[in-house]
Design a protein around this motif. Structure first.
Motif, PDB file in Angstrom:
ATOM      1  N   TYR A 235       0.798  -1.217   0.000  1.00 56.10           N
ATOM      2  CA  TYR A 235       0.000   0.000   0.000  1.00 56.10           C
ATOM      3  C   TYR A 235       0.836   1.275   0.000  1.00 56.10           C
ATOM      4  CZ  TYR A 235      -3.961  -3.058   0.838  1.00 56.10           C
ATOM      5  OH  TYR A 235      -4.924  -4.032   0.707  1.00 56.10           O
ATOM      6  N   ASP A 236       2.139   1.168   0.289  1.00 52.96           N
ATOM      7  CA  ASP A 236       2.995   2.352   0.236  1.00 52.96           C
ATOM      8  C   ASP A 236       4.439   1.907  -0.007  1.00 52.96           C
ATOM      9  OD1 ASP A 236       3.538   1.193   2.667  1.00 52.96           O
ATOM     10  OD2 ASP A 236       3.656   3.077   3.775  1.00 52.96           O
ATOM     11  N   ASP A 237       5.310   2.892  -0.228  1.00 57.37           N
ATOM     12  CA  ASP A 237       6.746   2.626  -0.475  1.00 57.37           C
ATOM     13  C   ASP A 237       6.963   1.680  -1.648  1.00 57.37           C
ATOM     14  OD1 ASP A 237       7.221   4.182   1.756  1.00 57.37           O
ATOM     15  OD2 ASP A 237       7.433   2.476   3.105  1.00 57.37           O
ATOM     16  N   VAL A 238       6.087   1.730  -2.626  1.00 60.05           N
ATOM     17  CA  VAL A 238       6.168   0.791  -3.752  1.00 60.05           C
ATOM     18  C   VAL A 238       7.491   0.937  -4.497  1.00 60.05           C
ATOM     19  CG1 VAL A 238       5.140   0.176  -5.967  1.00 60.05           C
ATOM     20  CG2 VAL A 238       3.666   0.675  -4.007  1.00 60.05           C
ATOM     21  N   ASP A 239       7.965   2.154  -4.637  1.00 57.39           N
ATOM     22  CA  ASP A 239       9.170   2.401  -5.429  1.00 57.39           C
ATOM     23  C   ASP A 239      10.447   1.923  -4.749  1.00 57.39           C
ATOM     24  OD1 ASP A 239       7.616   3.565  -7.384  1.00 57.39           O
ATOM     25  OD2 ASP A 239       7.878   5.605  -6.632  1.00 57.39           O
ATOM     26  N   THR A 240      10.358   1.527  -3.490  1.00 52.98           N
ATOM     27  CA  THR A 240      11.563   1.051  -2.796  1.00 52.98           C
ATOM     28  C   THR A 240      11.873  -0.410  -3.118  1.00 52.98           C
ATOM     29  OG1 THR A 240      10.350   0.322  -0.817  1.00 52.98           O
ATOM     30  CG2 THR A 240      11.061   2.626  -0.893  1.00 52.98           C
ATOM     31  N   PHE A 241      10.956  -1.094  -3.802  1.00 60.98           N
ATOM     32  CA  PHE A 241      11.141  -2.513  -4.092  1.00 60.98           C
ATOM     33  C   PHE A 241      11.524  -2.723  -5.552  1.00 60.98           C
ATOM     34  CE2 PHE A 241       8.013  -2.277  -0.645  1.00 60.98           C
ATOM     35  CZ  PHE A 241       8.598  -3.114   0.294  1.00 60.98           C
ATOM     36  N   LYS A 242      12.223  -3.817  -5.787  1.00 62.57           N
ATOM     37  CA  LYS A 242      12.527  -4.225  -7.153  1.00 62.57           C
ATOM     38  C   LYS A 242      12.530  -5.746  -7.227  1.00 62.57           C
ATOM     39  CE  LYS A 242      17.606  -4.001  -6.732  1.00 62.57           C
ATOM     40  NZ  LYS A 242      17.631  -3.821  -5.273  1.00 62.57           N
ATOM     41  N   VAL A 243      12.453  -6.257  -8.437  1.00 63.14           N
ATOM     42  CA  VAL A 243      12.473  -7.700  -8.641  1.00 63.14           C
ATOM     43  C   VAL A 243      13.766  -8.274  -8.059  1.00 63.14           C
ATOM     44  CG1 VAL A 243      12.629  -9.497 -10.411  1.00 63.14           C
ATOM     45  CG2 VAL A 243      10.951  -7.672 -10.642  1.00 63.14           C
ATOM     46  N   ASN A 244      13.653  -9.410  -7.390  1.00 57.89           N
ATOM     47  CA  ASN A 244      14.748 -10.176  -6.774  1.00 57.89           C
ATOM     48  C   ASN A 244      15.160  -9.647  -5.406  1.00 57.89           C
ATOM     49  OD1 ASN A 244      14.717 -11.665  -9.151  1.00 57.89           O
ATOM     50  ND2 ASN A 244      16.471 -10.606 -10.030  1.00 57.89           N
ATOM     51  N   ASP A 245      14.485  -8.618  -4.896  1.00 57.80           N
ATOM     52  CA  ASP A 245      14.738  -8.180  -3.523  1.00 57.80           C
ATOM     53  C   ASP A 245      14.325  -9.290  -2.553  1.00 57.80           C
ATOM     54  OD1 ASP A 245      15.797  -5.734  -4.072  1.00 57.80           O
ATOM     55  OD2 ASP A 245      14.011  -4.572  -3.587  1.00 57.80           O
ATOM     56  N   VAL A 246      15.077  -9.405  -1.458  1.00 58.94           N
ATOM     57  CA  VAL A 246      14.737 -10.339  -0.384  1.00 58.94           C
ATOM     58  C   VAL A 246      14.135  -9.533   0.762  1.00 58.94           C
ATOM     59  CG1 VAL A 246      15.665 -11.948   1.310  1.00 58.94           C
ATOM     60  CG2 VAL A 246      16.505 -12.003  -1.034  1.00 58.94           C
ATOM     61  N   VAL A 247      12.921  -9.903   1.146  1.00 63.33           N
ATOM     62  CA  VAL A 247      12.156  -9.106   2.115  1.00 63.33           C
ATOM     63  C   VAL A 247      11.452 -10.036   3.096  1.00 63.33           C
ATOM     64  CG1 VAL A 247      10.493  -7.217   2.365  1.00 63.33           C
ATOM     65  CG2 VAL A 247      11.680  -7.526   0.187  1.00 63.33           C
ATOM     66  N   LEU A 290      -1.260 -11.809   0.978  1.00 61.27           N
ATOM     67  CA  LEU A 290      -0.736 -11.191   2.193  1.00 61.27           C
ATOM     68  C   LEU A 290      -0.780  -9.683   2.029  1.00 61.27           C
ATOM     69  CD1 LEU A 290       0.633 -11.668   4.959  1.00 61.27           C
ATOM     70  CD2 LEU A 290       2.829 -11.521   3.785  1.00 61.27           C
ATOM     71  N   HIS A 291      -1.557  -9.009   2.873  1.00 63.01           N
ATOM     72  CA  HIS A 291      -1.693  -7.559   2.836  1.00 63.01           C
ATOM     73  C   HIS A 291      -0.709  -6.962   3.836  1.00 63.01           C
ATOM     74  CE1 HIS A 291      -5.398  -7.490   0.329  1.00 63.01           C
ATOM     75  NE2 HIS A 291      -5.522  -8.716   0.831  1.00 63.01           N
ATOM     76  N   VAL A 292       0.289  -6.241   3.336  1.00 64.90           N
ATOM     77  CA  VAL A 292       1.442  -5.854   4.132  1.00 64.90           C
ATOM     78  C   VAL A 292       1.146  -4.645   5.010  1.00 64.90           C
ATOM     79  CG1 VAL A 292       3.830  -5.026   4.014  1.00 64.90           C
ATOM     80  CG2 VAL A 292       3.046  -6.818   2.462  1.00 64.90           C
ATOM     81  N   VAL A 293       1.473  -4.785   6.298  1.00 62.93           N
ATOM     82  CA  VAL A 293       1.418  -3.645   7.219  1.00 62.93           C
ATOM     83  C   VAL A 293       2.828  -3.185   7.586  1.00 62.93           C
ATOM     84  CG1 VAL A 293      -0.832  -4.289   8.139  1.00 62.93           C
ATOM     85  CG2 VAL A 293       1.228  -5.167   9.254  1.00 62.93           C
ATOM     86  N   LEU A 294       3.798  -4.110   7.572  1.00 62.79           N
ATOM     87  CA  LEU A 294       5.199  -3.794   7.851  1.00 62.79           C
ATOM     88  C   LEU A 294       6.082  -4.647   6.961  1.00 62.79           C
ATOM     89  CD1 LEU A 294       5.218  -3.810  11.784  1.00 62.79           C
ATOM     90  CD2 LEU A 294       5.322  -1.778  10.327  1.00 62.79           C
ATOM     91  N   TYR A 295       7.322  -4.213   6.761  1.00 61.72           N
ATOM     92  CA  TYR A 295       8.268  -5.035   6.005  1.00 61.72           C
ATOM     93  C   TYR A 295       9.685  -4.722   6.474  1.00 61.72           C
ATOM     94  CZ  TYR A 295       9.283  -0.810   3.274  1.00 61.72           C
ATOM     95  OH  TYR A 295       9.671   0.462   2.901  1.00 61.72           O
ATOM     96  N   ASN A 296      10.572  -5.690   6.266  1.00 62.07           N
ATOM     97  CA  ASN A 296      12.000  -5.523   6.541  1.00 62.07           C
ATOM     98  C   ASN A 296      12.776  -6.025   5.328  1.00 62.07           C
ATOM     99  OD1 ASN A 296      11.715  -4.694   9.353  1.00 62.07           O
ATOM    100  ND2 ASN A 296      11.157  -6.818   9.785  1.00 62.07           N
ATOM    101  N   LYS A 297      13.442  -5.120   4.628  1.00 65.20           N
ATOM    102  CA  LYS A 297      14.304  -5.549   3.533  1.00 65.20           C
ATOM    103  C   LYS A 297      15.564  -6.150   4.151  1.00 65.20           C
ATOM    104  CE  LYS A 297      14.423  -3.371  -0.347  1.00 65.20           C
ATOM    105  NZ  LYS A 297      14.597  -2.378  -1.445  1.00 65.20           N
ATOM    106  N   LEU A 298      15.857  -7.387   3.778  1.00 63.88           N
ATOM    107  CA  LEU A 298      16.929  -8.133   4.419  1.00 63.88           C
ATOM    108  C   LEU A 298      18.253  -7.909   3.703  1.00 63.88           C
ATOM    109  CD1 LEU A 298      15.040 -11.504   5.091  1.00 63.88           C
ATOM    110  CD2 LEU A 298      15.321  -9.538   6.617  1.00 63.88           C
ATOM    111  N   ASN A 299      19.206  -7.291   4.418  1.00 63.30           N
ATOM    112  CA  ASN A 299      20.546  -7.123   3.854  1.00 63.30           C
ATOM    113  C   ASN A 299      21.297  -8.445   3.812  1.00 63.30           C
ATOM    114  OD1 ASN A 299      20.282  -4.270   3.566  1.00 63.30           O
ATOM    115  ND2 ASN A 299      20.650  -4.037   5.764  1.00 63.30           N
ATOM    116  N   HIS A 300      20.908  -9.356   4.667  1.00 62.78           N
ATOM    117  CA  HIS A 300      21.468 -10.701   4.637  1.00 62.78           C
ATOM    118  C   HIS A 300      20.383 -11.667   5.101  1.00 62.78           C
ATOM    119  CE1 HIS A 300      21.748 -11.108   9.025  1.00 62.78           C
ATOM    120  NE2 HIS A 300      22.187  -9.852   9.045  1.00 62.78           N
ATOM    121  N   ASP A 301      20.624 -12.954   4.878  1.00 65.28           N
ATOM    122  CA  ASP A 301      19.630 -13.979   5.196  1.00 65.28           C
ATOM    123  C   ASP A 301      20.181 -14.933   6.249  1.00 65.28           C
ATOM    124  OD1 ASP A 301      17.287 -15.478   4.956  1.00 65.28           O
ATOM    125  OD2 ASP A 301      18.142 -16.782   3.425  1.00 65.28           O
TER     126      ASP A 301
END
Length: 619
Positions: A235-247, A290-301
């Motif tokens: 619902y927001d911050d759409v432009d912060t994501f790209k294909v192949n991102d791990v979140v 899954l309707h997102v309320v929060l997310y964490n972009k993972l710098n590592h797994d």
């Protein structure tokens, strides 16, 4: 955990209350602020059920869940009713409902939705098609599952070095047999009964996996992977994501059967092809929303470390590692040396390779990578699998690619846009950052490459050299930047390019390569492996700089090496040496190299070049 029941089990009620309190309006920022206050640390996240570990049928709909994944595709924006009016059929009372974070406009049995109301507000949201992280190691899945407070049927298995390669491949096909996708309910059965073509097994290019079961093709990039996929709605911050991102997404689970659309469905026929409807609206029992309320972009797994360097636990882990780095590094070199049949020089290069990654780009040139070709490898069909099993026990993400003529001619390495289904069909090279790709060229025999094979070999070459993959969009190709570490095992110099080739100098002999690797089992304890896993990840996050004094020494060495013969040290050779210095320094968990380290990498390169000269064929 105090008050957990309200916001975990009834999040839509919370959002409706926020909606009412703010004058029939609620923004994603307000929702994010509310749930952020409830999830203030890693401990609180442990209370959230994970779609990676718990089957969907064991979870309540419309509750808070989390999902660790890679964004495989981004669909077009989706229109929905952000605000809608409901009328009470008994009293005639009208009220407004929040339509965000849900797929179906809901109302009580005494109410009806007034679709003609002028109060209705259409909005749009972004939908991502997400898959479990490709190549994620078993130990990573197990560690994440063990961190959860409640573990409803999460399963995992540990690899052992002594199993034959065939057993390992069989295990890969079985290890998820009881996972989320094993629960096929009436929706999947309905899909099977709706004019599904009965063809040979495999994707028919329309988003459906053909065959007797005829389930939707879940579009996993790597063969044999069967984890739960999900349609994630943002619902927001759409432009912060790209294909192949791990979140890691945290949101509201939606599995209403009304969302499934089948081939004979007439809904939306004017705007969508049947293939697109089926690909974009699969049965939610197989592909939940899954309707997102929060997310964490993972710098590592790595579940053994906090996600951010600012976390105090990160500082403690780094300090502990640095205090024992000499012993730990020596023990790791000893393990790698043994796996490389006694070659210490190759072990040093392999360690440098394992911690390498692309840290930046100069125009189109990726900086920091160290693709490695280990040649003169044992002529054994098991060696590649055994090396991969060892590496996957240390790294978080990896994949073994057997390079045979048949595989090159038939495998789908490059993602391709399916125009009819309006989705991106995955390929093996659709991998997230810091994935280790091990190419086993020892299996390659003479044969003829067909056009598909030529394209695949070219794609591998571009990945290694430029760290990019040209996705096929039918009428054009679109380059996608990657950060994939490539290790090539071969008997002679690889057909593929590499930054460094190291011919193995085998000092240990063995008649049974599997028994040889079995000897490592007693050394690779869980405690030792966890230290190595932490070590590798921390080297990826450390800062690096060269002092002015050492810069002067390096510059003088470069000038001296070119005095008599300018070709003795080219600019590319010099840059490669500097990159090796950086990796060797980080391998000691140090931010700054020393003159001793500089002398060491010069010696390593001199010995490697001598080997190449000795291994070169004589005419």
């Amino acid at each position: 955990m105090p008050g957990v029941e309200d916001w975990m089990n009834c999040p839509l009620n919370i959002i409706q209350n926020l909606f009412d309190q703010n004058g029939q309006n609620v923004t994603p920022t307000q929702v994010k602020e509310y749930f952020s206050k409830k999830l203030t640390g890693r401990e609180s996240l442990a209370w959230i059920p994970s779609l990676n570990d718990i089957p969907v049928h064991n979870l309540r709909p419309n509750t808070i869940v989390k999902y660790r994944c890679m964004i495989q595709d981004m669909f077009d924006p989706e229109l929905y009713l952000g605000v809608y009016e409901v009328n009470d059929v008994q009293t005639g009372q009208k009220s407004l409902k929040c339509g965000k974070y849900k797929d179906i406009a809901e109302c009580t049995p005494q109410q009806i939705v007034n679709m003609e109301s002028s109060e209705n507000k259409p909005m749009d949201r972004q939908t991502f098609y997400c898959v479990p992280i490709p190549g994620e190691a078993d130990w990573v899945k197990l560690a994440y599952a063990n961190q959860n407070v409640s573990d409803h049927g999460a399963s995992s298995s540990q690899s052992r070095l002594k199993r034959p390669l065939e057993d390992d491949q069989e295990k890969r096909g079985e290890k998820h047999s009881n996972n989320q996708n094993g629960d096929v309910n009436m929706e999947a059965e309905s899909l099977q009964q709706n004019n599904c073509p009965n063809q040979a097994n495999g994707s028919n290019g329309t988003g459906v996996r053909s065959g007797t079961n005829c389930k939707p093709d879940l579009n996993h990039p790597l063969p044999g992977e069967t984890g739960l996929t999900c349609l994630v709605k943002i619902y927001d911050d759409v432009d912060t994501f790209k294909v192949n991102d791990v979140v890691e997404f945290i949101g509201i689970l939606s599995v209403d059967p009304a969302m499934a659309q089948f081939p004979d469905s007439q809904e939306g026929e004017e705007f969508e092809t049947p293939e697109e409807r089926q690909a974009h609206s699969p049965p939610p029992s197989l592909v939940p929303r899954l309707h997102v309320v929060l997310y964490n972009k993972l710098n590592h797994d790595n579940p053994l470390l906090p996600p951010l360097k600012t976390d105090s636990a990160y500082t403690e882990a780094l300090s502990s590692l640095q205090s024992n780095i000499v012993n730990l590094r020596n023990e790791l070199i000893s393990v790698l040396e043994y796996s490389l049949l006694g070659d210490n020089l190759a072990a040093e290069y392999l360690l440098s390779h394992l911690i390498s990654y692309v840290y930046g780009r100069a125009d189109v040139m990726p900086l920091g990578k160290l693709s490695l070709n280990l040649s003169n490898c044992p002529n054994s069909r098991y060696y590649g699998g055994l090396m991969h099993r060892l590496i996957s026990a240390i790294l978080t993400k990896s994949h073994l690619l057997p390079m045979t003529i048949e595989n090159m001619n038939t495998m789908k390495l490059i993602p391709k846009k399916d125009i009819k289904a309006n989705r991106l069909e995955s390929g093996i090279l659709q991998l997230s950052d810091n994935t280790q790709l091990l190419i086993d060229e020892t299996l390659l025999q003479t044969g003829q490459l067909n056009p598909q094979g030529v394209r695949n070999v070219t794609a591998l070459g571009n990945l290694i050299t430029w760290q990019k993959v040209e996705y096929d969009f039918n009428f054009h190709s679109q380059p996608f930047s990657t950060n994939v570490n490539v290790l090539i095992l071969s008997e002679v110099k690889s057909l593929l390019p590499s930054d460094v080739q190291v011919p193995l100098n085998k000092k240990l002999t063995t008649d049974n390569i599997q028994e040889h690797f079995e000897q490592l089992d007693s050394r690779l304890t869980t405690e030792f492996l966890n230290k190595l896993r932490t070590y590798i990840t921390l080297t990826h996050t450390m800062d690096y700089s060269v002092s002015e004094d050492l810069q002067k020494i390096i510059q003088d060495d470069f000038v001296d090496s070119r005095k008599d013969n300018p070709k003795a040290m080219t600019i590319d050779d010099f840059h490669a040496l500097l990159n090796l210095l950086r990796l060797q320094t980080l391998s000691h968990c140090q931010p700054n190299p020393t003159p001793e380290m500089w002398n060491k990498v010069k010696t390593m390169e001199r010995e490697r070049r001598e080997r190449l000269t000795q291994a070169a064929p004589t005419s």
